[in-house]
Design an enzyme around this catalytic site. Structure first.
Site: not given
Length: 212
Positions: A2, A102
């Site tokens: 993340c 992502e």
DNA sequence: CCAGACGTTGTT
DNA sequence: GTCTGG
DNA sequence: CCAGACGTTGTT
DNA sequence: GTCTGG
């Protein structure tokens, strides 16, 4: 993992969701990058508060301005790492987000995906915070805990942030139960591709989270 | 013992 | 602060 | 996380 | 290739 996320809800909505007295002001963000100043929720005298912290953990024992400022901490090894152990024991926090990015692909041709909650306005990432005392200033910082990907995420990426459900907010902040450090249910999140404009952290607007 | 490091991730 | 390497 | 920079010297 | 800045 993340490494980029969004937070565009209004401060009043944030404080209501997390049960704090108030929230500092902050601007809506659609592309929060490491080293940014971000709101996090932590305990202060048994009450939750929202404070603004630097993303990238600086341990309280760091000598100068630390060279290593981890933006993520592996859930699997939190208790082993001297770097995180104390914070894990004493200084947990929740990191509010509306979603995160992502990437897939190689350098130069990365495709970003946007991952968002299915039944909530917010994600609450499990995090750790530290307060570093310099000679002239204090730096409050945080890191986001990661775990292996659930089924939804694994199509995109092998890891994901630990996401705490609202019924577990207090438990995480007060006790930091190990049982919470696992991938969330695959039906709690959904993902879609977005424009490569998200790659550049200088871009920060609502259109970044539109489906590509 | 002291000095120096202390992280995660992705990629090949 | 705590561990590792020399 | 990705994007972009990555150096020294002498001179004003 | 690797580090820094955002």
């Amino acid at each position: 993992m993340c490494g980029r996320y969004t937070l565009h809800s209004k401060p009043g909505v944030l404080s209501k969701h997390f049960g704090t007295v108030a929230s500092p002001e902050f601007k809506p963000r659609y592309n929060i990058a490491p080293s940014s100043l971000c709101p996090v929720v932590r305990l202060k005298n048994d009450a939750k508060e929202i404070i603004i912290c630097h993303w990238g953990l600086i341990p309280h024992w760091a000598k100068d301005d630390a060279k290593i400022k981890p933006i993520n901490a592996k859930a699997e090894t939190l208790s082993d790492r001297p770097y995180f152990r104390q914070a894990y024991k004493n200084r947990r926090c929740l990191v509010p987000a509306n979603g995160f990015y992502e990437w897939q692909g190689k350098r130069g041709s990365k495709t970003p995906f946007y991952i968002h909650p299915v039944r909530s306005e917010f994600f609450a990432f499990a995090g750790l915070w530290e307060s570093w005392q310099g000679p002239d200033n204090t730096i409050e910082s945080f890191t986001i805990i990661t775990t292996s990907a659930n089924k939804t995420m694994s199509a995109i990426h092998p890891r994901m942030p630990v996401i705490i459900s609202s019924q577990d907010y207090d438990s995480w902040l007060e006790k930091g139960a190990d049982g919470l450090l696992k991938p969330c249910g695959e039906d709690k999140i959904a993902a879609y591709p977005v424009s490569a404009r998200a790659n550049n952290p200088a871009n920060d607007s609502a259109e970044l989270i539109q489906m590509a």
